[in-house]
Structures are given as structure tokens and as C-alpha cells.
Write a protein that holds these residues in place. Structure first.
Motif, PDB file in Angstrom:
ATOM      1  N   SER A 255      22.764   8.856   1.796  1.00  0.00           N
ATOM      2  CA  SER A 255      24.165   8.790   2.214  1.00  0.00           C
ATOM      3  C   SER A 255      24.879  10.112   2.007  1.00  0.00           C
ATOM      4  O   SER A 255      25.876  10.398   2.672  1.00  0.00           O
ATOM      5  CB  SER A 255      24.909   7.691   1.441  1.00  0.00           C
ATOM      6  N   THR A 256      24.391  10.912   1.075  1.00  0.00           N
ATOM      7  CA  THR A 256      25.079  12.156   0.735  1.00  0.00           C
ATOM      8  C   THR A 256      24.333  13.403   1.191  1.00  0.00           C
ATOM      9  O   THR A 256      24.946  14.426   1.459  1.00  0.00           O
ATOM     10  CB  THR A 256      25.306  12.242  -0.789  1.00  0.00           C
ATOM     11  N   THR A 257      23.003  13.323   1.243  1.00  0.00           N
ATOM     12  CA  THR A 257      22.179  14.470   1.641  1.00  0.00           C
ATOM     13  C   THR A 257      21.042  13.961   2.502  1.00  0.00           C
ATOM     14  O   THR A 257      19.908  13.776   2.037  1.00  0.00           O
ATOM     15  CB  THR A 257      21.610  15.202   0.390  1.00  0.00           C
ATOM     16  N   ALA A 258      21.319  13.741   3.773  1.00  0.00           N
ATOM     17  CA  ALA A 258      20.363  13.074   4.653  1.00  0.00           C
ATOM     18  C   ALA A 258      19.046  13.821   4.794  1.00  0.00           C
ATOM     19  O   ALA A 258      17.996  13.218   5.017  1.00  0.00           O
ATOM     20  CB  ALA A 258      20.997  12.862   6.033  1.00  0.00           C
ATOM     21  N   ALA A 259      19.076  15.139   4.649  1.00  0.00           N
ATOM     22  CA  ALA A 259      17.855  15.923   4.834  1.00  0.00           C
ATOM     23  C   ALA A 259      16.922  15.858   3.629  1.00  0.00           C
ATOM     24  O   ALA A 259      15.760  16.282   3.713  1.00  0.00           O
ATOM     25  CB  ALA A 259      18.209  17.380   5.121  1.00  0.00           C
ATOM     26  N   CYS A 260      17.410  15.337   2.524  1.00  0.00           N
ATOM     27  CA  CYS A 260      16.590  15.255   1.307  1.00  0.00           C
ATOM     28  C   CYS A 260      15.513  14.190   1.473  1.00  0.00           C
ATOM     29  O   CYS A 260      15.765  13.088   1.950  1.00  0.00           O
ATOM     30  CB  CYS A 260      17.481  14.907   0.120  1.00  0.00           C
ATOM     31  N   ARG A 261      14.287  14.515   1.090  1.00  0.00           N
ATOM     32  CA  ARG A 261      13.193  13.549   1.145  1.00  0.00           C
ATOM     33  C   ARG A 261      13.201  12.697  -0.114  1.00  0.00           C
ATOM     34  O   ARG A 261      13.425  13.186  -1.211  1.00  0.00           O
ATOM     35  CB  ARG A 261      11.835  14.253   1.280  1.00  0.00           C
TER      36      ARG A 261
END
Length: 298
Positions: free
Chosen positions: A173-179
Motif C-alpha cells: 500500500s505504501t511502496t508498491a515496487a517493494c518485493r
């Protein structure tokens, strides 16, 4: 599906109850892995693990009538302690179904906080059926270790199933690119198998030192979150878990239990590609007795 707002409400409810646990870094670890790694030490949480976050959020959300009747759960120890502590704080009583082979330290701590403990055989019995029967017979509210929206939301404030789904909700929700990578013991790889097949898989609970992760199947509520938001789930062996525990003890001066060391074990064993990246790791618990800790590392 829980939302970021659910986690924020849980964080407000936990303010002043849950501890703000430290984040550790290690130059040795960064050089070894070629990444910048931050270790969230939930070993310093009340009850020795992250579980208080979800348990308190769930129990504090109950109605006065439900609190008067009491709560119950099934757990090998960390969630059991958390439910016992949260029940005491909320003025209710807790009954715990605990595997007969659960660590003695975890049982003693659970009983110390006022809970009633009932043993069962985790390899021969269906704990979900036992838990449902107990709740029905005594009129108790079930506070499931992970398959409960309030528990999932509470675990999301850390930033196993409830921990993974809660954290994934916040991260995506806050850092969509994070795996988002989950880790479980090779002996109980129900979530990894489920992600590969695209549906909830059920496995025979295997024997592993990671007692907190011996689950037969992903939860009905956690699975949709995991399927949608988690990028991968990898597995680690018991010897790899012990190596991670040893690293934490010798290099970071941290005592971490087997289940709590699984995520770091995956990094040290090369299960996750991370070179050049920033990586966050949850050390989810530190409830292990001195004798058991020495025996494993010895």
C-alpha cells in the motif's frame, strides 16, 4: 482483505501497549550479502515475539459480553503467550490448546500470565476441529493465530501467515515496487506449495525446530492476501535456521528462536536475490530456553 486503514487503527489501539522494537544493522552482514539489511528485532516485544500486536488488537476489539465469556486459541507458544498477556490486560480469561511437544519455556510463560493450557498431539489431531469444539463447549471467542482480520491488521504494525499478510498489506500500500518474500521451514511448506499451485494446499505437518511455523495449510483469510500481494515464498532447512541463529548470537548479540530466524536464514542461504538492494528482515521472536539454544548451536 484487510486494508492499510485497518492496520492504522490497530496501531492506534496498540499505542502504549506494544513496544517500539529496535532495528539493527550489521556491516558484516551487508558485506556478506552485498546489500543493506535492516533487522527488525521483535525479540524485544512484550512476550518475546511479534504476536502481541495481533492478539491484543483482536481481544481489545471484542464486545463486553465476549470478554466476560473468555477467549481461546491453539498455539505452540508465542501466540499463546500473547493471548494470555492480552487477555490479562483486557480483563478476560484465556484457554489455550497447546501441542504436547511445545517448548517448555513457552508453556510456562503462557501459564504464568494466567492462561489455562490444554495439551493435544499436533501430529495426530486436527487443531482446527479441536479449537472449534472447545469454543463451542465453553462459549469462548476464538482468537486464531493468523486467520482473523484483527490479528492480521495487528501483525501489520510490525513494519508467519498473519505476519506475512499484515506486513504485505502495508508494504504494497505504501511502496508498491517493494518485493514481499515469505519464508517457511522446508518441513512445513504449505504456503510455498500454495503459491506454486495457485490454490490453498494442505500438507502433513512435518517435524522441524521451527515450532511456530508448523501449519498444515494457509488460512482462509490470509491466503487471498498472500496470493495477491506476496511475490514469493521460499523455504529453509533446519541446519540453515541454526546457522542464522548462530550469526545473530555471535555477530549481533541477539538470541533468536528458530521460527524467528527463518527470514534471515533465507538470505544467508542465498534463497533471495538481494545484491545492491535495501532489505528489511523481521526477526519475529526470541522465545527459546538456554538449554535448547545451547543444544542447537552446539
Amino acid at each position: 482483505m484487510i486494508s492499510l486503514d485497518d492496520v492504522r487503527r490497530a496501531a492506534a489501539r496498540l499505542d502504549g501497549v506494544a513496544r517500539r522494537t529496535p532495528v539493527h544493522t550489521s556491516r558484516t552482514l551487508d558485506e556478506l550479502l552485498g546489500a543493506h539489511v535492516s533487522l527488525k528485532a521483535e525479540t524485544f516485544q512484550r512476550g518475546g515475539a511479534f504476536k502481541l500486536r495481533g492478539a491484543y488488537n483482536a481481544i481489545a476489539s471484542l464486545t463486553p459480553d465476549a470478554l466476560r465469556c473468555g477467549v481461546c486459541t491453539a498455539s505452540s507458544g508465542n501466540h499463546a503467550q500473547a493471548v494470555a498477556i492480552a487477555s490479562s490486560l483486557c480483563g478476560t480469561r484465556a484457554t489455550i490448546l497447546m501441542p504436547a511437544d511445545a517448548p517448555a519455556l513457552k508453556r510456562a510463560a503462557t501459564e504464568f500470565h494466567g492462561a489455562e493450557v490444554i495439551e493435544f498431539d499436533r501430529y495426530a489431531s486436527d487443531r482446527e476441529q479441536l479449537l472449534a469444539a472447545l469454543a463451542r463447549e465453553r462459549g469462548l471467542t476464538v482468537v486464531h493465530p493468523y486467520d482473523n482480520p484483527a490479528v492480521m491488521a495487528g501483525q501489520g504494525t510490525v513494519g508467519g501467515g498473519g505476519l506475512l499478510s499484515g506486513c504485505a498489506t502495508v508494504v504494497k500500500s505504501t511502496t508498491a515496487a517493494c518485493r514481499m518474500i515469505g519464508v517457511e521451514p522446508l518441513a512445513s511448506d504449505d504456503v510455498a506449495r500454495s503459491l506454486r499451485s495457485g490454490r490453498r494446499e494442505r500438507v502433513t505437518v512435518g517435524r522441524t525446530i521451527a515450532d511456530g511455523q508448523q501449519t498444515p495449510s494457509p488460512g482462509e483469510l490470509t491466503w487471498p492476501v498472500i496470493k495477491l500481494l506476496v511475490d514469493a515464498v521460499v523455504t529453509v532447512s533446519d541446519p540453515e535456521i541454526v546457522s542464522a541463529m548462530r550469526f545473530c548470537f555471535e555477530r549481533l548479540k541477539l538470541v533468536v528462536e528458530p521460527s524467528g530466524a527463518c527470514a534471515l536464514a533465507a538470505l544467508l542461504a542465498g534463497r533471495v536475490e538481494m545484491r545492491g538492494l535495501r532489505v528489511g528482515v523481521v526477526l519475529s521472536g526470541g522465545n527459546i530456553g538456554a538449554d535448547a539454544f545451547a543444544a542447537l548451536l552446539g
